[in-house]
Design a protein around this motif. Structure first.
Motif, PDB file in Angstrom:
ATOM      1  N   LEU A 259       0.824  -1.208   0.000  1.00  0.00           N
ATOM      2  CA  LEU A 259       0.000   0.000   0.000  1.00  0.00           C
ATOM      3  C   LEU A 259       0.860   1.260   0.000  1.00  0.00           C
ATOM      4  O   LEU A 259       0.475   2.278  -0.582  1.00  0.00           O
ATOM      5  CB  LEU A 259      -0.926  -0.006   1.219  1.00  0.00           C
ATOM      6  CG  LEU A 259      -2.007  -1.102   1.223  1.00  0.00           C
ATOM      7  CD1 LEU A 259      -2.831  -1.021   2.497  1.00  0.00           C
ATOM      8  CD2 LEU A 259      -2.898  -0.980  -0.003  1.00  0.00           C
ATOM      9  N   ARG A 260       2.023   1.194   0.627  1.00  0.00           N
ATOM     10  CA  ARG A 260       2.930   2.345   0.594  1.00  0.00           C
ATOM     11  C   ARG A 260       3.508   2.530  -0.808  1.00  0.00           C
ATOM     12  O   ARG A 260       3.694   3.662  -1.258  1.00  0.00           O
ATOM     13  CB  ARG A 260       4.051   2.146   1.608  1.00  0.00           C
ATOM     14  CG  ARG A 260       3.636   2.422   3.053  1.00  0.00           C
ATOM     15  CD  ARG A 260       4.722   2.046   4.034  1.00  0.00           C
ATOM     16  NE  ARG A 260       4.416   2.534   5.374  1.00  0.00           N
ATOM     17  CZ  ARG A 260       5.034   2.126   6.480  1.00  0.00           C
ATOM     18  NH1 ARG A 260       6.021   1.225   6.379  1.00  0.00           N
ATOM     19  NH2 ARG A 260       4.704   2.611   7.654  1.00  0.00           N
ATOM     20  N   GLU A 261       3.766   1.426  -1.482  1.00  0.00           N
ATOM     21  CA  GLU A 261       4.309   1.512  -2.831  1.00  0.00           C
ATOM     22  C   GLU A 261       3.257   1.886  -3.853  1.00  0.00           C
ATOM     23  O   GLU A 261       3.559   2.516  -4.861  1.00  0.00           O
ATOM     24  CB  GLU A 261       4.953   0.161  -3.208  1.00  0.00           C
ATOM     25  CG  GLU A 261       6.178  -0.196  -2.374  1.00  0.00           C
ATOM     26  CD  GLU A 261       6.680  -1.594  -2.666  1.00  0.00           C
ATOM     27  OE1 GLU A 261       5.942  -2.360  -3.339  1.00  0.00           O
ATOM     28  OE2 GLU A 261       7.811  -1.929  -2.230  1.00  0.00           O
ATOM     29  N   PRO A 267      -8.125   2.735  -1.414  1.00  0.00           N
ATOM     30  CA  PRO A 267      -9.597   2.615  -1.350  1.00  0.00           C
ATOM     31  C   PRO A 267     -10.078   1.188  -1.552  1.00  0.00           C
ATOM     32  O   PRO A 267     -10.988   0.717  -0.845  1.00  0.00           O
ATOM     33  CB  PRO A 267     -10.070   3.536  -2.483  1.00  0.00           C
ATOM     34  CG  PRO A 267      -8.961   4.526  -2.656  1.00  0.00           C
ATOM     35  CD  PRO A 267      -7.707   3.748  -2.411  1.00  0.00           C
ATOM     36  N   LEU A 268      -9.476   0.469  -2.505  1.00  0.00           N
ATOM     37  CA  LEU A 268      -9.854  -0.925  -2.739  1.00  0.00           C
ATOM     38  C   LEU A 268      -9.499  -1.788  -1.536  1.00  0.00           C
ATOM     39  O   LEU A 268     -10.260  -2.694  -1.153  1.00  0.00           O
ATOM     40  CB  LEU A 268      -9.154  -1.460  -3.982  1.00  0.00           C
ATOM     41  CG  LEU A 268      -9.418  -2.925  -4.351  1.00  0.00           C
ATOM     42  CD1 LEU A 268     -10.892  -3.152  -4.622  1.00  0.00           C
ATOM     43  CD2 LEU A 268      -8.579  -3.329  -5.561  1.00  0.00           C
ATOM     44  N   ALA A 269      -8.367  -1.498  -0.922  1.00  0.00           N
ATOM     45  CA  ALA A 269      -7.941  -2.274   0.245  1.00  0.00           C
ATOM     46  C   ALA A 269      -8.911  -2.085   1.405  1.00  0.00           C
ATOM     47  O   ALA A 269      -9.189  -3.038   2.149  1.00  0.00           O
ATOM     48  CB  ALA A 269      -6.529  -1.854   0.665  1.00  0.00           C
ATOM     49  N   VAL A 270      -9.436  -0.877   1.573  1.00  0.00           N
ATOM     50  CA  VAL A 270     -10.411  -0.630   2.641  1.00  0.00           C
ATOM     51  C   VAL A 270     -11.675  -1.444   2.392  1.00  0.00           C
ATOM     52  O   VAL A 270     -12.210  -2.092   3.304  1.00  0.00           O
ATOM     53  CB  VAL A 270     -10.734   0.872   2.735  1.00  0.00           C
ATOM     54  CG1 VAL A 270     -11.906   1.111   3.692  1.00  0.00           C
ATOM     55  CG2 VAL A 270      -9.509   1.651   3.201  1.00  0.00           C
ATOM     56  N   ASP A 271     -12.162  -1.449   1.154  1.00  0.00           N
ATOM     57  CA  ASP A 271     -13.349  -2.243   0.818  1.00  0.00           C
ATOM     58  C   ASP A 271     -13.106  -3.727   1.078  1.00  0.00           C
ATOM     59  O   ASP A 271     -13.966  -4.433   1.617  1.00  0.00           O
ATOM     60  CB  ASP A 271     -13.737  -2.035  -0.643  1.00  0.00           C
ATOM     61  CG  ASP A 271     -14.312  -0.655  -0.906  1.00  0.00           C
ATOM     62  OD1 ASP A 271     -14.718   0.007   0.069  1.00  0.00           O
ATOM     63  OD2 ASP A 271     -14.339  -0.230  -2.077  1.00  0.00           O
ATOM     64  N   GLU A 272     -11.926  -4.206   0.689  1.00  0.00           N
ATOM     65  CA  GLU A 272     -11.613  -5.618   0.866  1.00  0.00           C
ATOM     66  C   GLU A 272     -11.468  -5.964   2.348  1.00  0.00           C
ATOM     67  O   GLU A 272     -11.827  -7.074   2.772  1.00  0.00           O
ATOM     68  CB  GLU A 272     -10.324  -5.970   0.125  1.00  0.00           C
ATOM     69  CG  GLU A 272     -10.525  -6.194  -1.358  1.00  0.00           C
ATOM     70  CD  GLU A 272     -11.442  -7.382  -1.617  1.00  0.00           C
ATOM     71  OE1 GLU A 272     -11.054  -8.532  -1.320  1.00  0.00           O
ATOM     72  OE2 GLU A 272     -12.572  -7.154  -2.097  1.00  0.00           O
ATOM     73  N   LEU A 273     -10.951  -5.023   3.147  1.00  0.00           N
ATOM     74  CA  LEU A 273     -10.817  -5.281   4.578  1.00  0.00           C
ATOM     75  C   LEU A 273     -12.186  -5.496   5.217  1.00  0.00           C
ATOM     76  O   LEU A 273     -12.370  -6.403   6.026  1.00  0.00           O
ATOM     77  CB  LEU A 273     -10.094  -4.118   5.264  1.00  0.00           C
ATOM     78  CG  LEU A 273     -10.035  -4.221   6.800  1.00  0.00           C
ATOM     79  CD1 LEU A 273      -9.148  -5.385   7.221  1.00  0.00           C
ATOM     80  CD2 LEU A 273      -9.562  -2.923   7.421  1.00  0.00           C
TER      81      LEU A 273
END
Length: 301
Positions: A259-261, A267-273
């Motif tokens: 995510l830093r890279e 935003p997609l990572a938040v939805d997937e979480l």
């Protein structure tokens, strides 16, 4: 649904192992007992996706509103949560219209700035308590900004909210019932103060108040108590979601590196979480008619 086994999978929601990791228990239930009666909670546990979708979408057979089964609903609980379609539509429309009237981008920016400021202040500390010093104040400020109200003190409200959430296990632990009732009364008093203060609040609540000043008593009751549901639900779920995020990143530093890279993936990572480890693990419906789910006969109520 496949034929169910004779013996159900033992399930204790408050067991330490279940609280530590619920998902293996749910997987076992889906495989061996996808519809099983729980004596302590006095309800059927439904764990397979298709069955859950059916229960949540079939408003004729499954009810939110206990009054459809002859049970009373306290005045303080008259919110959008106890209404079934089509009776839910006017209240839902009122609040969805109010939500669409808000500057959500500005609210997002305010929350982002709040989080950055808190992280900057905490960065020099050797250790700090993530939930108390980050998740709780960020969540409380965000939901208060959306509603357009002055938030209570975070430490006091966190205790009230936690007591309300724990009281949902009152069927398994009766000692939680009375503290939960008192905490809900504190929430009701807080919401009532928003409707009786002089001047007009901003935000979503201001929109709702403006459109219900001359409403009938029943519609006004739903309009008054629904913000309490939004305030408590918004705070508790966002607090938990932030906690899950921090825990996931701590356990999965490889995800944090990606995510830093590639910040565009955030935003997609938040939805997937939320899908992967969501803050809400269940909900309830009442059987409004006798029916069968798979091989299980469910009686009305």
């Amino acid at each position: 649904m496949d034929t169910l086994p004779a013996g159900p999978v033992p399930y204790d929601p408050l067991d330490a192992a279940t609280l530590a990791d619920l998902y293996p228990v749910l997987a076992e239930l889906r495989t061996q007992s996808p519809a099983v009666w729980h004596d302590g909670m006095e309800c059927w546990l439904i764990t397979r996706y298709a069955d859950c979708v059916r229960v949540l979408r079939d408003h004729t057979l499954f009810a939110r509103d206990p009054r459809r089964l002859g049970s009373a609903v306290p005045d303080a609980s008259l919110s959008v949560q106890v209404l079934d379609p089509p009776h839910q539509a006017p209240v839902r429309s009122l609040f969805m219209t109010a939500l669409h009237q808000q500057d959500l981008h500005a609210l997002q920016q305010s929350t982002r700035q709040n989080a950055a400021s808190r992280l900057a202040a905490l960065s020099g500390e050797p250790t700090w308590e993530a939930m108390r010093e980050l998740a709780q104040p960020i969540a409380l400020a965000a939901i208060a900004d959306l509603l357009g109200v002055t938030p209570p003190l975070v430490d006091e409200w966190a205790q009230v909210s936690d007591t309300i959430m724990r009281s949902m296990d009152g069927g398994l632990d009766p000692d939680l019932i009375e503290p939960g009732r008192l905490a809900r009364q504190q929430l009701s008093d807080l919401v009532a103060s928003w409707f009786t203060t002089t001047g007009r609040p901003a935000g979503l609540l201001g929109h709702v108040r403006a459109r219900t000043e001359n409403a009938g008593p029943e519609h006004a009751a739903y309009a008054m108590h629904t913000p309490g549901v939004m305030f408590q639900g918004g705070y508790s779920t966002l607090t938990a979601a932030i906690g899950y995020l921090l825990d996931t990143l701590a356990r999965r530093p490889d995800v944090l590196t990606v995510l830093r890279e590639r910040p565009g993936l955030v935003p997609l990572a938040v939805d997937e979480l939320v899908r992967f480890d969501g803050p809400v693990q269940g909900t309830t419906r009442l059987a409004a008619a006798d029916l069968t789910i798979g091989d299980v006969a469910v009686r009305r109520g």
